[in-house]
Write a protein that holds these residues in place. Structure first.
Motif, PDB file in Angstrom:
ATOM      1  N   GLU A 185      45.424  37.603  42.164  1.00 37.17           N
ATOM      2  CA  GLU A 185      44.783  37.338  40.877  1.00 37.17           C
ATOM      3  C   GLU A 185      44.393  38.599  40.114  1.00 37.17           C
ATOM      4  OE1 GLU A 185      41.626  34.455  41.172  1.00 37.17           O
ATOM      5  OE2 GLU A 185      42.588  33.468  42.884  1.00 37.17           O
ATOM      6  N   GLY A 186      44.410  39.745  40.795  1.00 38.03           N
ATOM      7  CA  GLY A 186      44.082  40.988  40.110  1.00 38.03           C
ATOM      8  C   GLY A 186      42.615  41.116  39.755  1.00 38.03           C
ATOM      9  N   VAL A 187      41.741  40.671  40.667  1.00 41.50           N
ATOM     10  CA  VAL A 187      40.300  40.797  40.430  1.00 41.50           C
ATOM     11  C   VAL A 187      39.635  41.420  41.653  1.00 41.50           C
ATOM     12  CG1 VAL A 187      40.192  38.847  38.836  1.00 41.50           C
ATOM     13  CG2 VAL A 187      39.866  38.444  41.288  1.00 41.50           C
ATOM     14  N   ASP A 188      38.497  42.078  41.430  1.00 35.93           N
ATOM     15  CA  ASP A 188      37.768  42.666  42.545  1.00 35.93           C
ATOM     16  C   ASP A 188      36.869  41.613  43.192  1.00 35.93           C
ATOM     17  OD1 ASP A 188      35.497  42.391  40.942  1.00 35.93           O
ATOM     18  OD2 ASP A 188      35.405  44.518  40.422  1.00 35.93           O
ATOM     19  N   LYS A 236      51.148  36.525  42.737  1.00 37.72           N
ATOM     20  CA  LYS A 236      50.530  35.205  42.892  1.00 37.72           C
ATOM     21  C   LYS A 236      51.470  34.234  43.602  1.00 37.72           C
ATOM     22  CE  LYS A 236      52.057  33.353  38.418  1.00 37.72           C
ATOM     23  NZ  LYS A 236      51.622  32.867  37.082  1.00 37.72           N
ATOM     24  N   GLN A 258      35.825  40.746  38.700  1.00 34.04           N
ATOM     25  CA  GLN A 258      36.166  41.546  37.525  1.00 34.04           C
ATOM     26  C   GLN A 258      37.645  41.928  37.572  1.00 34.04           C
ATOM     27  OE1 GLN A 258      33.977  42.172  34.912  1.00 34.04           O
ATOM     28  NE2 GLN A 258      32.853  40.638  36.111  1.00 34.04           N
ATOM     29  N   PRO A 259      38.340  41.824  36.439  1.00 29.26           N
ATOM     30  CA  PRO A 259      39.787  42.071  36.446  1.00 29.26           C
ATOM     31  C   PRO A 259      40.147  43.540  36.625  1.00 29.26           C
ATOM     32  CG  PRO A 259      39.020  41.706  34.214  1.00 29.26           C
ATOM     33  CD  PRO A 259      37.853  41.413  35.110  1.00 29.26           C
ATOM     34  N   TYR A 260      41.209  43.768  37.386  1.00 29.64           N
ATOM     35  CA  TYR A 260      41.791  45.097  37.495  1.00 29.64           C
ATOM     36  C   TYR A 260      42.734  45.320  36.315  1.00 29.64           C
ATOM     37  CZ  TYR A 260      40.228  45.529  42.375  1.00 29.64           C
ATOM     38  OH  TYR A 260      39.487  45.626  43.516  1.00 29.64           O
ATOM     39  N   LYS A 261      43.009  46.572  36.051  1.00 31.29           N
ATOM     40  CA  LYS A 261      43.953  46.913  34.996  1.00 31.29           C
ATOM     41  C   LYS A 261      45.379  46.911  35.548  1.00 31.29           C
ATOM     42  CE  LYS A 261      40.697  49.996  32.582  1.00 31.29           C
ATOM     43  NZ  LYS A 261      40.465  51.402  32.144  1.00 31.29           N
ATOM     44  N   TYR A 314      50.332  41.597  39.451  1.00 32.63           N
ATOM     45  CA  TYR A 314      49.630  40.357  39.807  1.00 32.63           C
ATOM     46  C   TYR A 314      50.381  39.092  39.397  1.00 32.63           C
ATOM     47  CZ  TYR A 314      46.069  44.003  39.719  1.00 32.63           C
ATOM     48  OH  TYR A 314      45.389  45.172  39.900  1.00 32.63           O
TER      49      TYR A 314
END
Length: 282
Positions: free
Chosen positions: A237-240, A256, A244-247, A252
């Motif tokens: 999902e690209g979140v920590d 998924k 919070q979203p990663y750049k 991602y």
């Protein structure tokens, strides 16, 4: 003539049935862990995917030591790979050698693609053959650094570890997904810094600004305190851990699609990495 025609029809059906699993495997790899579209998908001026143009390339990589462009890997016969044989395409992917004998330079992660098994390589080629041909002439890449004569001796046959050996298969997935290509810091010559495999710290500039690959090792500044579920969520999902979203540029939208068994194997491998002090956070 009827028996011959019937036999031919059956033969074609048999070949189609045999090709289908390879195509399905190729789709899973290409739209998952291998994520070739993360670079080769055509994009607009702000980096937005242009899905209607498929894998026709053009994404620029502007680095101090090279100006590279992602190639058109659609079956177009003028600007893509339509005239390449399967053997030539396989050699380009796994050994970095074009049909004309020229070497493919960075950022194509050839040193990792050398791990691709024969079966998975064939599956990827089947997937590429099935894509629509898109006419898109891409500029030639240029390098201010010398390229190596090759990426290693010619490969004869490569087999993937059995899935039952989770750790080894996870390492295989990390290799063909070229995880460490981004998550290992590099020196001014673009070479991986010895002893810092997986510790992150590599910078990526783009429309999003600057992102820095994070530490994937078992160090305290890495993934030591992360649960498996948190790691899987970050990859897919690209979140920590706080959501919070990663750049970008981590893929991602492709990751998924990694299935649960492969994700577990990949995490098992990441857990095995020796702890190395922090190299950066996205």
């Amino acid at each position: 003539m009827r028996p011959a025609m019937t036999f031919s029809a059956l033969a074609l059906l048999t070949l189609a049935a045999q090709a289908q699993p390879a195509l399905e495997r190729g789709k899973y790899l290409m739209e998952g862990i291998v994520a070739c579209g993360n670079c080769h998908l055509a994009r607009g001026p702000q980096g937005q995917p242009l899905f209607e143009k498929g894998l026709s390339g053009g994404l620029p990589f502007d680095e101090p030591v090279f100006m590279a462009y992602a190639a058109n890997i659609t079956p177009d016969k003028v600007t893509g790979i339509g005239n390449w044989t399967d053997a030539q395409l396989g050699k380009a992917i796994r050994e970095g050698m074009r049909p004309d004998g020229r070497l493919i330079g960075p950022p194509m992660p050839i040193e990792y693609y050398r791990h691709l098994s024969d079966a998975d390589l064939a599956a990827i080629i089947a997937y590429l053959r099935a894509q629509p041909a898109v006419r898109n002439a891409v500029p030639k890449s240029s390098y201010k650094m010398p390229l190596p004569p090759n990426y290693g001796p010619p490969l004869q046959s490569v087999q993937a570890p059995p899935r039952s050996e989770q750790l080894k298969y996870g390492e295989y997935l990390a290799n063909i997904g070229h995880c460490m290509d981004c998550h290992t810091a590099r020196d001014e010559r673009g070479m991986p810094v010895p002893g810092r495999v997986g510790a992150g710290g590599m910078e990526f500039k783009g429309p999003w600004g600057i992102s820095v690959s994070r530490n994937l090792t078992s160090h305290e500044s890495g993934l030591k305190s992360w649960s498996d579920a948190q790691i899987a969520r970050a990859i897919r999902e690209g979140v920590d851990r706080q959501g919070q979203p990663y750049k970008p540029p981590m893929a991602y939208p492709f990751y998924k699609n990694i299935n649960d068994a492969d994700m577990a194997a990949l995490i098992s491998y990441l857990r095995s990495l020796a702890p190395v002090a922090n190299g950066g956070k996205t």
